[in-house]
Design a protein around this motif. Structure first.
Motif: not given
Length: 203
Positions: A152-174
């Motif tokens: 039910e949960t998928i994770f995500g990452v957005v990065t420039t290499g120097s900066n890292w931001k993390f996400l989580k998709l659970h059901r219909q909520t990000v």
């Protein structure tokens, strides 16, 4: 339409998603110890990658070594894919290439059980990478459903290499973590990556 052409608004409309922005979603995750090879690699590579300041340099010199170390810390029980075509549903526009995908399976020949999608922010635009990452997370969940994997949960990452931001998709909520982490704290970045994978394994 490829993953990078989505906007957050179009994703919300098309897939019925709700966006929750929170601070410090992963703050409680402890940093982990990492190997001497990564220490030496980052010491050598980070200044060079930042000086070159191209997406290719940051990808090869910073992002990939971090992900390889995460795989090593998990005893090579996960697989890592880079630059693969991930065409899941043409009618839903869930198609295109992904910068990186981490799978729960150790099988490296073919992708199965994707749990983390990682997007390298283009032109160092972290916010611009969020929609692409969310689209890839939706695709990863659909892929798992098609394969009979009840994650039910998928994770995500957005990065420039120097900066890292993390996400989580659970059901219909990000859930988007408003906190950004920096390459000067690789142990924390690795700790969050490992916690994502361990959380998915526990399902």
């Amino acid at each position: 339409m490829a993953y990078g052409q989505f906007t957050i608004e179009s994703l919300k409309r098309k897939f019925g998603l709700t966006i929750e922005e929170e601070i410090d979603i992963f703050a409680a995750v402890p940093a982990v110890a990492y190997g001497d090879l990564l220490t030496a690699t980052l010491k050598e590579n980070v200044p060079l990658a930042l000086a070159i300041s191209t997406e290719k340099a940051r990808s090869e010199m910073i992002i990939t070594p971090i992900l390889i170390e995460a795989r090593r810390l998990l005893n090579h029980e996960i697989s890592l894919f880079s630059g693969i075509e991930f065409n899941i549903d043409k009618e839903l526009d869930l198609q295109g290439f992904c910068d990186y995908i981490i799978s729960l399976s150790a099988e490296q020949i073919t992708l199965s059980v994707p749990v983390v999608t990682l997007v390298e922010a283009k032109n160092e635009d972290m916010r611009g990478g969020l929609a692409q990452c969310i689209a890839e997370m939706v695709a990863a969940r659909l892929f798992n459903q098609q394969q009979g994997n009840a994650l039910e949960t998928i994770f995500g990452v957005v990065t420039t290499g120097s900066n890292w931001k993390f996400l989580k998709l659970h059901r219909q909520t990000v859930f988007i973590d408003l906190t950004e982490y920096y390459i000067k704290e690789p142990g924390k970045i690795l700790g969050i990556l490992l916690s994502m994978i361990q959380s998915a394994r526990a399902v």
